[in-house]
Design an enzyme around this catalytic site. Structure first.
Site, mmCIF file in Angstrom:
data_model
loop_
_atom_site.group_PDB
_atom_site.id
_atom_site.type_symbol
_atom_site.label_atom_id
_atom_site.label_comp_id
_atom_site.label_asym_id
_atom_site.label_seq_id
_atom_site.Cartn_x
_atom_site.Cartn_y
_atom_site.Cartn_z
ATOM 1 N N LYS A 117 70.378 42.965 19.682
ATOM 2 C CA LYS A 117 69.818 44.309 19.610
ATOM 3 C C LYS A 117 69.172 44.573 18.253
ATOM 4 C CE LYS A 117 72.318 46.997 23.065
ATOM 5 N NZ LYS A 117 73.285 48.087 23.264
ATOM 6 N N LYS A 199 68.947 37.620 37.284
ATOM 7 C CA LYS A 199 69.710 38.763 37.775
ATOM 8 C C LYS A 199 68.791 39.974 37.979
ATOM 9 C CE LYS A 199 73.431 41.386 36.091
ATOM 10 N NZ LYS A 199 74.255 41.788 34.994
ATOM 11 N N LYS A 202 67.057 46.610 35.792
ATOM 12 C CA LYS A 202 66.084 47.716 35.801
ATOM 13 C C LYS A 202 65.100 47.605 34.646
ATOM 14 C CE LYS A 202 69.579 50.771 34.158
ATOM 15 N NZ LYS A 202 70.529 51.659 34.763
#
Ligand code: TRP
Length: 335
Positions: A117, A199, A202
């Site tokens: 991140k 996978k 979204k």
């Protein structure tokens, strides 16, 4: 939450990052309903974790309420479980501070999610991103949870929570329960409709890759029709047929039919018919949940009553634990 102590306590936090995918739903969320009879379940919409990346404040509030209503619509029953909003229960932030003083800088630096991140948000490497796993440990330990359902991406964070608990127990005497990962017995993995080796997510740039659980019937059918499959024509579960395998998994999950039955049902019918049937079945399966969601999200007063009640129970429960922690570390008792 029933007070029977023989039942194990499950804690899980859900980030308010928008509508869940069919993958989240089939793989995790829809299995939570049945857990409620076997365990004491404590669920939290973790808005405090969400702000470790920049959030639009209007959107965050909407997403938090949406996640809350969606979880209720997916079967979390407030008669049996707690479902509360993390920022409403101040013990989480309080325990997080104590635990951060029992966590090493080096341990947090090794967290792969932090490394990922901070690379993805180089302009906002804030301290919250770094201490995120400590807040997660506080979520879990404030309830002395026995079990935490986690996906692979959160496994390292749960291990850290265990390390922190163990260190605390060594320093201050046995106190925290060692949380174990909860591996669900059911729950299939749903793959991207556009690249069935990945996978379903979204954050996929191709909107056709992912079905959202609030998608309407036409959208669901369209996405299923466009699903990438192989050049064969037989509906059969087999190696090398990732696209069909994925659609069969989805169809099986929403209809309860096993693969043999599905192969027989679509014998000699080709992919188009099958894809259409998958779309229809998914839409039909999701409809009652979508209707419940629509009612809930339209009734803010009722939602408010729901979380207010759970917030209070969560606070009462976790306060007892955090007060003992305060005492153990040597803070003067407040009362
Ligand atoms: N970090 C988790 C995620 O991104 C969310 C979370 C926060 C959580 N606190 C938790 C999960 C406690 C399990 C237990 O998915």
């Amino acid at each position: 939450m029933a007070e029977q102590t023989e039942k194990k306590l499950i804690f899980s936090g859900i980030q308010p990052t928008g509508v869940f995918t069919l993958g989240n739903y089939i793989g995790a969320i829809r299995n939570w309903g049945p857990l409620q009879d076997e365990y004491r379940c404590v669920y939290s919409v973790v808005d405090m974790h969400a702000i470790t990346v920049r959030q639009d404040s209007v959107k965050l509030r909407q997403n938090t309420l949406q996640a809350y209503a969606l979880l209720m619509a997916c079967g979390i029953d407030l008669e049996k479980s707690l479902l509360f909003i993390q920022s409403h229960v101040h013990t989480h932030a309080e325990l997080s501070w104590i635990l951060s003083c029992n966590t090493q800088f080096g341990e947090l630096s090794r967290m792969t999610q932090f490394k990922d991140k901070s690379q993805r948000h180089p302009d906002d490497m804030n301290a919250g991103l770094f201490t995120y796993p400590v807040l997660m440990a506080a979520d879990i330990l404030a309830y002395n949870a026995d079990l935490v359902p986690v996906g692979v991406d959160q496994k390292q964070h749960l291990e850290l929570a265990r390390d922190i608990a163990q260190r605390f127990n060594q320093r201050y005497g046995d106190f925290f329960t060692m949380p174990e990962p909860y591996i669900p017995l059911v729950g299939a993995k749903v793959m991207s409709l556009q690249d069935p080796t990945k996978k379903m997510s979204k954050s996929d740039t191709n909107p056709n890759a992912c079905i959202l659980i609030l998608d309407d019937k036409d959208t669901i059918i369209r996405k299923c029709k466009r699903a990438v499959t192989d050049s064969d024509t037989v509906v059969r579960y087999a190696e090398g047929k990732d696209g069909i395998n994925n659609l069969m998994t989805i169809y099986s999950s929403v209809t309860g039919k096993d693969f043999d039955a599905i192969e027989r049902e679509f014998d000699g019918q080709g992919y188009d018919t099958f894809k259409m049937a998958v779309g229809e079945a998914v839409a039909d399966h999701l409809r009652p949940m979508q209707e419940t969601y629509a009612k809930l999200i339209g009734d803010k007063k009722y939602l408010n009553e729901c979380y207010t009640q759970s917030d209070a129970k969560a606070l009462a429960y976790s306060s007892k634990i955090v007060q003992k922690v305060y005492h153990k570390i040597g803070f003067v008792d407040a009362r």
